[in-house]
Design a protein around this motif. Structure first.
Motif, PDB file in Angstrom:
ATOM      1  N   ASN A 337       0.819  -1.218   0.000  1.00  0.00           N
ATOM      2  CA  ASN A 337       0.000   0.000   0.000  1.00  0.00           C
ATOM      3  C   ASN A 337       0.853   1.268   0.000  1.00  0.00           C
ATOM      4  OD1 ASN A 337      -2.822  -1.197   0.468  1.00  0.00           O
ATOM      5  ND2 ASN A 337      -1.636  -2.130   2.110  1.00  0.00           N
ATOM      6  N   ASP A 338       2.140   1.126  -0.300  1.00  0.00           N
ATOM      7  CA  ASP A 338       3.039   2.270  -0.244  1.00  0.00           C
ATOM      8  C   ASP A 338       2.744   3.252  -1.374  1.00  0.00           C
ATOM      9  OD1 ASP A 338       5.796   3.592  -1.133  1.00  0.00           O
ATOM     10  OD2 ASP A 338       5.915   3.121   1.004  1.00  0.00           O
ATOM     11  N   PRO A 339       2.525   4.536  -1.074  1.00  0.00           N
ATOM     12  CA  PRO A 339       2.181   5.500  -2.123  1.00  0.00           C
ATOM     13  C   PRO A 339       3.314   5.724  -3.128  1.00  0.00           C
ATOM     14  CG  PRO A 339       2.536   6.613  -0.029  1.00  0.00           C
ATOM     15  CD  PRO A 339       2.506   5.157   0.270  1.00  0.00           C
ATOM     16  N   GLN A 340       4.575   5.601  -2.696  1.00  0.00           N
ATOM     17  CA  GLN A 340       5.695   5.756  -3.617  1.00  0.00           C
ATOM     18  C   GLN A 340       5.716   4.631  -4.646  1.00  0.00           C
ATOM     19  OE1 GLN A 340       7.857   8.136  -4.073  1.00  0.00           O
ATOM     20  NE2 GLN A 340       9.364   7.158  -5.392  1.00  0.00           N
ATOM     21  N   LEU A 341       5.552   3.402  -4.174  1.00  0.00           N
ATOM     22  CA  LEU A 341       5.537   2.261  -5.092  1.00  0.00           C
ATOM     23  C   LEU A 341       4.317   2.320  -6.009  1.00  0.00           C
ATOM     24  CD1 LEU A 341       6.684  -0.624  -2.703  1.00  0.00           C
ATOM     25  CD2 LEU A 341       8.065   0.700  -4.326  1.00  0.00           C
ATOM     26  N   ALA A 342       3.184   2.772  -5.465  1.00  0.00           N
ATOM     27  CA  ALA A 342       1.982   2.903  -6.289  1.00  0.00           C
ATOM     28  C   ALA A 342       2.187   3.952  -7.378  1.00  0.00           C
ATOM     29  CB  ALA A 342       0.787   3.268  -5.411  1.00  0.00           C
ATOM     30  N   HIS A 343       2.826   5.070  -7.028  1.00  0.00           N
ATOM     31  CA  HIS A 343       3.073   6.133  -7.996  1.00  0.00           C
ATOM     32  C   HIS A 343       3.930   5.632  -9.165  1.00  0.00           C
ATOM     33  CE1 HIS A 343       3.952  10.175  -9.526  1.00  0.00           C
ATOM     34  NE2 HIS A 343       5.213   9.780  -9.618  1.00  0.00           N
ATOM     35  N   ARG A 344       4.898   4.770  -8.864  1.00  0.00           N
ATOM     36  CA  ARG A 344       5.790   4.257  -9.903  1.00  0.00           C
ATOM     37  C   ARG A 344       5.269   2.968 -10.543  1.00  0.00           C
ATOM     38  NH1 ARG A 344      10.814   6.331 -10.260  1.00  0.00           N
ATOM     39  NH2 ARG A 344      11.723   4.346 -10.887  1.00  0.00           N
ATOM     40  N   LEU A 360       3.520  -9.009 -10.402  1.00  0.00           N
ATOM     41  CA  LEU A 360       4.949  -8.903 -10.704  1.00  0.00           C
ATOM     42  C   LEU A 360       5.457  -7.536 -10.290  1.00  0.00           C
ATOM     43  CD1 LEU A 360       4.719 -10.153 -14.397  1.00  0.00           C
ATOM     44  CD2 LEU A 360       5.440 -11.533 -12.449  1.00  0.00           C
ATOM     45  N   GLU A 361       6.759  -7.444 -10.063  1.00  0.00           N
ATOM     46  CA  GLU A 361       7.387  -6.142  -9.916  1.00  0.00           C
ATOM     47  C   GLU A 361       7.615  -5.542 -11.299  1.00  0.00           C
ATOM     48  OE1 GLU A 361      10.245  -5.870  -6.237  1.00  0.00           O
ATOM     49  OE2 GLU A 361      10.647  -7.730  -7.317  1.00  0.00           O
ATOM     50  N   GLY A 362       7.378  -4.265 -11.426  1.00  0.00           N
ATOM     51  CA  GLY A 362       7.631  -3.591 -12.692  1.00  0.00           C
ATOM     52  C   GLY A 362       9.117  -3.342 -12.901  1.00  0.00           C
ATOM     53  N   PRO A 363       9.487  -2.763 -14.035  1.00  0.00           N
ATOM     54  CA  PRO A 363      10.892  -2.437 -14.286  1.00  0.00           C
ATOM     55  C   PRO A 363      11.430  -1.468 -13.242  1.00  0.00           C
ATOM     56  CG  PRO A 363       9.589  -2.258 -16.296  1.00  0.00           C
ATOM     57  CD  PRO A 363       8.622  -2.409 -15.167  1.00  0.00           C
ATOM     58  N   ARG A 364      12.717  -1.630 -12.913  1.00  0.00           N
ATOM     59  CA  ARG A 364      13.345  -0.723 -11.946  1.00  0.00           C
ATOM     60  C   ARG A 364      13.694   0.621 -12.580  1.00  0.00           C
ATOM     61  NH1 ARG A 364      12.224  -5.215 -10.446  1.00  0.00           N
ATOM     62  NH2 ARG A 364      13.109  -6.282  -8.638  1.00  0.00           N
ATOM     63  N   TYR A 365      13.720   0.644 -13.909  1.00  0.00           N
ATOM     64  CA  TYR A 365      14.147   1.849 -14.617  1.00  0.00           C
ATOM     65  C   TYR A 365      12.971   2.374 -15.428  1.00  0.00           C
ATOM     66  CZ  TYR A 365      17.942  -1.491 -14.012  1.00  0.00           C
ATOM     67  OH  TYR A 365      18.774  -2.462 -13.504  1.00  0.00           O
ATOM     68  N   LEU A 366      12.627   3.624 -15.232  1.00  0.00           N
ATOM     69  CA  LEU A 366      11.522   4.231 -15.959  1.00  0.00           C
ATOM     70  C   LEU A 366      12.076   5.249 -16.947  1.00  0.00           C
ATOM     71  CD1 LEU A 366       8.938   4.796 -13.057  1.00  0.00           C
ATOM     72  CD2 LEU A 366       9.294   2.775 -14.508  1.00  0.00           C
ATOM     73  N   HIS A 367      11.885   4.972 -18.241  1.00  0.00           N
ATOM     74  CA  HIS A 367      12.400   5.839 -19.296  1.00  0.00           C
ATOM     75  C   HIS A 367      11.243   6.580 -19.952  1.00  0.00           C
ATOM     76  CE1 HIS A 367      16.331   3.847 -19.104  1.00  0.00           C
ATOM     77  NE2 HIS A 367      15.660   2.717 -18.990  1.00  0.00           N
ATOM     78  N   SER A 368      11.372   7.894 -20.073  1.00  0.00           N
ATOM     79  CA  SER A 368      10.261   8.694 -20.589  1.00  0.00           C
ATOM     80  C   SER A 368       9.957   8.383 -22.051  1.00  0.00           C
ATOM     81  CB  SER A 368      10.580  10.183 -20.427  1.00  0.00           C
ATOM     82  OG  SER A 368      11.786  10.519 -21.097  1.00  0.00           O
ATOM     83  N   GLU A 369      10.983   8.114 -22.858  1.00  0.00           N
ATOM     84  CA  GLU A 369      10.767   7.903 -24.288  1.00  0.00           C
ATOM     85  C   GLU A 369      10.693   6.430 -24.668  1.00  0.00           C
ATOM     86  OE1 GLU A 369      13.495  10.098 -26.670  1.00  0.00           O
ATOM     87  OE2 GLU A 369      13.171  11.976 -25.605  1.00  0.00           O
ATOM     88  N   THR A 370      11.205   5.565 -23.802  1.00  0.00           N
ATOM     89  CA  THR A 370      11.188   4.128 -24.115  1.00  0.00           C
ATOM     90  C   THR A 370      10.705   3.351 -22.899  1.00  0.00           C
ATOM     91  OG1 THR A 370      13.535   4.013 -23.509  1.00  0.00           O
ATOM     92  CG2 THR A 370      13.004   4.231 -25.856  1.00  0.00           C
ATOM     93  N   PRO A 371       9.440   3.467 -22.543  1.00  0.00           N
ATOM     94  CA  PRO A 371       8.933   2.752 -21.361  1.00  0.00           C
ATOM     95  C   PRO A 371       9.007   1.240 -21.551  1.00  0.00           C
ATOM     96  CG  PRO A 371       7.126   3.677 -22.633  1.00  0.00           C
ATOM     97  CD  PRO A 371       8.383   4.226 -23.228  1.00  0.00           C
TER      98      PRO A 371
END
Length: 410
Positions: A337-344, A360-371
């Motif tokens: 229920n962590d808001p930081q993890l939810a935001h990402r 599943l856990e999502g990617p650790r790296y968030l890229h604006s142009e290549t999600p």
């Protein structure tokens, strides 16, 4: 979109990159998972005889242990295609060699020398595919006096010195949680693979990457090692103490929500932060860092007395508002229920043919142009055998039946 090789192509900057993933448990599969998240087509090759340890490690769907129920396996193998091959069978070795010609990257984590016994080591595979990139990720590397030492990341943490440094100075080493080297090692390996792809694109040359997971983890201690080699003190276990911050530790808080105990981590990194904290715990605000170190026991007692009267949420909010690093001890329930993890969008849900849905856990790296994102759940045992053998290698039903009869698939 389906590639000319028969498997649907992923989306992202690595679309078109083909990976043959022989690795197992966590360290190696984590690399393939990251490549798949960003579009690579990854075929996960498993032994039908020796079950991947990750498949029998929880948490499990429905709390029911089983090779198809492991959340750990599902997390590090999401987005891949599944093929079973018994590589000690000659017919399976022939199939593997054909897949090598399809692949751009081969990733493996066998003990050094195992692939050579089957004539599947890099010099042989490079004869089949001159520009092949291969990652061999083992505990201590392919060469050297300890190259035959096998084990898990907990042994790697011991070899790198991390186990010794985690704990209290007057007690036996406690060690970091879990197989520690399984987590930093994939980050080094992933960087090396991307550099190898860039090198191949520029030169046409293949690359062999020999990763020793323990040595990679040792890089995290590089400043301390260099200090010692240049005459400085040896790094020793110091519990929650920190040579550059004071106070720095974990402190008890008043339990809330029916919990038996509650804790908060606090780190004071500057004189300004100390002045803000000192006013709350009735300590002298003008103490310098060296003076705080000298009075550390008194500061710890005052801080414990103050936090013990308040909830962790209250302390966290109060200290963070004053620019002091503080965070309550999180449980798995908190993380969900962590808001930081939810935001990402850290926890992602995908439909699953066996379980209905998996997390599943999502990617650790968030890229604006290549999600990036996992395209599908981890494969069940041999789930895509027929599809891979037919669509990638062009085998007929009769050839697949003969292959199965040889013991190559099961």
């Amino acid at each position: 979109m389906t590639t000319q090789h028969g498997l649907p192509e992923g989306d992202g900057p690595l679309a078109g990159v083909r990976v043959l993933d022989l690795s197992w448990i966590v360290a190696g599969p984590t690399v393939g998972r990251a490549l798949a998240d960003y579009g690579a087509t990854v075929i996960r090759v498993e032994s039908p005889i020796r079950v991947d340890t990750a498949r029998v490690v929880g948490p499990f769907h429905g709390d029911l242990p089983g090779v198809e129920n492991s959340g750990l396996y599902g997390n590090v193998n999401a987005g891949k295609w599944g093929l079973t091959l018994s590589l000690n069978v000659p017919e399976a070795q022939d199939i593997f060699k054909r897949l090598v010609q399809w692949a751009d990257i081969v990733s493996e984590s066998f003990t050094a020398g195992i692939l050579a016994r089957w004539d599947l080591h890099y010099p042989r595979l490079r004869e089949l595919k001159p520009d092949l990139i291969m990652l061999s990720s083992t505990l201590l590397g392919q060469t050297g006096p300890y190259n035959q030492v096998s084990g898990f990341g907990s042994q790697g943490a011991g070899m790198s010195g991390v186990q010794y440094l985690t704990g209290w100075p007057d007690r036996a080493p406690a060690g970091p949680f879990g197989p520690y080297t399984d987590y930093p090692a994939p980050r080094f390996a992933l960087t090396a693979l991307l550099a190898a792809l860039d090198h191949r694109n520029r030169t046409g040359e293949g690359v062999f990457i020999d990763q020793a997971q323990a040595e990679g983890t040792l890089q995290l201690l590089a400043p301390a090692v260099m200090d010692y080699l240049n005459g400085g003190p040896a790094l020793v276990a110091r519990g929650n103490d920190d040579p550059q911050m004071c106070p720095h530790g974990v402190y008890p808080c008043s339990p809330t929500d029916g919990r038996a105990e509650s804790w908060i981590a606090i780190a004071v990194a500057s004189d300004e932060q100390w002045r803000s904290l000192a006013g709350l715990i009735d300590m002298e605000a003008s103490l310098s860092f060296d003076e705080r170190r000298q009075q550390q026991a008194e500061i710890e007692d005052a801080l414990i007395a103050w936090t013990a009267q308040r909830s962790a949420d209250e302390v966290e909010t109060m200290l963070q508002s004053k620019g002091i690093s503080a965070h309550r001890l999180a449980t798995t329930e908190d993380a969900a229920n962590d808001p930081q993890l939810a935001h990402r969008n850290h926890f992602q849900r995908l439909p699953h043919s066996l379980h209905g849905e998996t997390v599943l856990e999502g990617p650790r790296y968030l890229h604006s142009e290549t999600p990036g994102a996992p395209a599908r759940p981890a494969p069940q045992y041999g789930e895509h055998n027929e599809q891979i053998l037919k669509d990638v290698l062009g085998l007929s039903d009769t050839e697949i039946e003969d292959l199965a009869a040889s013991g190559a698939l099961s």
